[in-house]
Design a protein around this motif. Structure first.
Motif, PDB file in Angstrom:
ATOM      1  N   THR A  17     -16.731 -15.800   8.152  1.00 11.58           N
ATOM      2  CA  THR A  17     -16.673 -15.722   9.589  1.00 11.58           C
ATOM      3  C   THR A  17     -16.285 -17.055  10.180  1.00 11.58           C
ATOM      4  OG1 THR A  17     -19.006 -16.272   9.846  1.00 11.58           O
ATOM      5  CG2 THR A  17     -18.454 -13.940   9.649  1.00 11.58           C
ATOM      6  N   SER A  19     -14.651 -18.769  14.259  1.00 13.50           N
ATOM      7  CA  SER A  19     -13.970 -18.439  15.506  1.00 13.50           C
ATOM      8  C   SER A  19     -12.474 -18.480  15.324  1.00 13.50           C
ATOM      9  CB  SER A  19     -14.377 -19.450  16.579  1.00 13.50           C
ATOM     10  OG  SER A  19     -14.033 -20.753  16.166  1.00 13.50           O
ATOM     11  N   LEU A  20     -11.796 -17.651  16.078  1.00  9.33           N
ATOM     12  CA  LEU A  20     -10.346 -17.593  16.034  1.00  9.33           C
ATOM     13  C   LEU A  20      -9.785 -18.854  16.660  1.00  9.33           C
ATOM     14  CD1 LEU A  20      -7.718 -16.042  15.585  1.00  9.33           C
ATOM     15  CD2 LEU A  20      -8.033 -14.994  17.821  1.00  9.33           C
ATOM     16  N   LYS A 344      -7.576 -14.932  12.812  1.00 10.30           N
ATOM     17  CA  LYS A 344      -8.134 -13.687  12.287  1.00 10.30           C
ATOM     18  C   LYS A 344      -7.041 -12.780  11.735  1.00 10.30           C
ATOM     19  CE  LYS A 344     -12.684 -13.550  13.078  1.00 10.30           C
ATOM     20  NZ  LYS A 344     -12.967 -14.935  13.430  1.00 10.30           N
ATOM     21  N   ASN A 348      -7.388 -11.793   7.915  1.00  3.32           N
ATOM     22  CA  ASN A 348      -7.670 -10.395   7.551  1.00  3.32           C
ATOM     23  C   ASN A 348      -6.611  -9.864   6.595  1.00  3.32           C
ATOM     24  OD1 ASN A 348      -9.843 -10.528   9.287  1.00  3.32           O
ATOM     25  ND2 ASN A 348      -8.858  -9.390  10.941  1.00  3.32           N
ATOM     26  N   ALA A 360     -12.068 -14.558   7.897  1.00  6.74           N
ATOM     27  CA  ALA A 360     -11.720 -13.175   8.212  1.00  6.74           C
ATOM     28  C   ALA A 360     -12.872 -12.472   8.911  1.00  6.74           C
ATOM     29  CB  ALA A 360     -11.354 -12.425   6.935  1.00  6.74           C
ATOM     30  N   ASP A 361     -12.563 -11.365   9.543  1.00  2.21           N
ATOM     31  CA  ASP A 361     -13.573 -10.452  10.064  1.00  2.21           C
ATOM     32  C   ASP A 361     -13.962  -9.538   8.905  1.00  2.21           C
ATOM     33  OD1 ASP A 361     -15.064  -8.492  11.231  1.00  2.21           O
ATOM     34  OD2 ASP A 361     -13.530  -7.858  12.670  1.00  2.21           O
ATOM     35  N   ALA A 364     -12.846  -6.017   8.821  1.00  2.00           N
ATOM     36  CA  ALA A 364     -11.401  -5.749   8.789  1.00  2.00           C
ATOM     37  C   ALA A 364     -10.857  -5.716   7.366  1.00  2.00           C
ATOM     38  CB  ALA A 364     -10.657  -6.801   9.601  1.00  2.00           C
TER      39      ALA A 364
END
Length: 433
Positions: A17, A19-20, A344, A348, A360-361, A364
């Motif tokens: 995880t 932040s973008l 992201k 992903n 990544a999320d 996803a």
């Protein structure tokens, strides 16, 4: 590829995880130009590898968000960049952004030689220092002696990597061999394959695979303090005649004698080993997650993976680094491209194509094999099990390991002499303590 050193335990959330990051384009820092029209990019990932696919998409994203700017991608081989980087980076032909191997002997050496841009300010401004977990970013930072883990940022990774046992499920089933769950299972499987005239282990004596077999065997008898001594010069001086290294050299030499490792692999390259596994000739390959996406794409048989049984430690780290040469002409564009590879969208994609993303999320990443890859990485990372790579401690050690391990395969050097040769080269290059 061979490519974080210090292993601070990283949770699944820390690894997956973040932040973008927003790509930004603007003024220069002295090495770039705000009206630059070309970003010169070098990397050596295969087009159908997870990183190759993700970075191709990142190039499209970069050009879409930077109207009028084109990316000039130049494909280089790992060996080509490894051997010529100091010379190229000391010339006017340096690219703006380049993939480079991480570690004291590679990125650390270039940073010490003043050939790389200090990215510390950008890491803070753009949030890279918050996005990458402590363990993963170990190989991004180097001190004044070129030793990883502290000091200034000279590179940024956008993926992680680790090694595992790949095995051909179809061949295991054909010969009624149990899939390896324990170390004894693995040895029994190799024995059964040789009884059926099959050399079980894919290997490359001319490149990194052979030395990584030896290193993994040593790691199975080692602990974190052993790794810190060997890789980071902490505590006791590394002793190549200790119990772990002795077991590793003796066992590997014994495997050669028993036919588990083919003597014909002495001159084989890593690509040869990977292809032998893909063609169903070798039922077992011990290597890195960098093969994962390619095997997903090309394998025509059922295959699986397992962490090296009986060991809490395995070679692995944050992935190879994006480095910005000191003489790069368009540094701001290079920073923007790094941002995009950490977005992201690209993370992903990398995860679903068989890579180990760092931002990544998790929701996803839907591909079952990709989920397995990331789950196993989190298992290794959470137990502080990433042990870097055997060639990292000192400059030039990669070539020493290749040539000496080749002698172990041919039988021209006994295990004790092999270890003495490694000790001599290591002591010559390591800082005094």
């Amino acid at each position: 590829m061979l490519t974080a050193r210090r292993r601070v335990a990283a949770s699944a959330a820390a690894v997956l995880t973040g932040s973008l990051l927003l790509a930004s384009c603007g003024g220069s820092d002295g090495g770039g130009s705000s009206d630059a029209k070309t970003l010169r990019l070098w990397h050596y990932e295969a087009p159908n590898s997870a990183m190759g696919v993700a970075w191709t998409e990142a190039i499209k994203e970069f050009e879409a968000t930077h109207p009028g700017v084109k990316v000039k991608f130049e494909e280089k081989s790992f060996e080509q960049i490894q051997k010529t980087a100091p010379m190229v980076l000391n010339s006017s032909d340096a690219p703006d952004l380049m993939e480079y191997n991480k570690g004291n002997a590679t990125a650390g050496l270039l940073s010490k030689q003043g050939l790389l841009t200090d990215l510390s300010a950008e890491a803070t401004k753009r949030g890279w220092d918050k996005l990458l977990s402590p363990g993963v970013r170990t190989t991004s930072q180097y001190d004044g002696d070129g030793v990883m883990g502290s000091g200034k940022w000279y590179g940024v990774t956008d993926y992680a990597e680790y090694t595992m046992v790949y095995f051909n499920k179809d061949l295991f089933a054909k010969y009624k061999i149990a899939e390896p769950k324990t170390f004894d299972d693995l040895v029994a499987a190799m024995k059964k394959f040789t009884e059926n005239d099959i050399t079980p282990l894919a290997n490359s004596g001319a490149e990194y695979l052979a030395q990584q077999y030896v290193y993994q065997l040593a790691l199975s008898k080692a602990d974190r303090s052993w790794v810190d001594s060997y890789e980071l010069y902490k505590g006791e001086k590394a002793d190549f005649h200790d119990a772990a290294w002795t077991y590793a050299a003796d066992t590997f030499a014994d495997w050669v004698k028993k036919g588990y490792v083919g003597k014909s692999s002495t001159s084989a390259k890593a690509e040869d080993a990977g292809v032998s596994f893909l063609q169903g000739k070798a039922p077992i390959l011990f290597s890195g997650s960098w093969w994962y996406g390619r095997f997903q794409d090309e394998a025509t048989f059922d295959w699986g993976t397992t962490l090296w049984p009986g060991s809490t430690l395995t070679p692995g780290s944050g992935g190879n680094l994006w480095v910005v040469p000191k003489s790069a002409k368009n540094k701001e564009l290079a920073y923007d491209f790094i941002d995009i590879t950490l977005s992201k969208k690209i993370q992903n994609l990398l995860g679903n194509k068989g890579g180990v993303p760092v931002a990544a999320d998790p929701a996803a990443v839907t591909d079952p094999k990709a989920k397995e890859l990331i789950t196993n990485f989190n298992t290794v990372s959470s137990r502080d099990g990433l042990a870097f790579y055997p060639d990292w401690p000192v400059p030039g050690f990669y070539d020493v390991l290749v040539s000496e391990t080749q002698k172990l395969i041919t039988g021209s050097e006994k295990p004790d002499d092999y270890l003495s040769s490694l000790q001599k080269a290591y002591d010559k290059g390591a800082p005094k303590r």
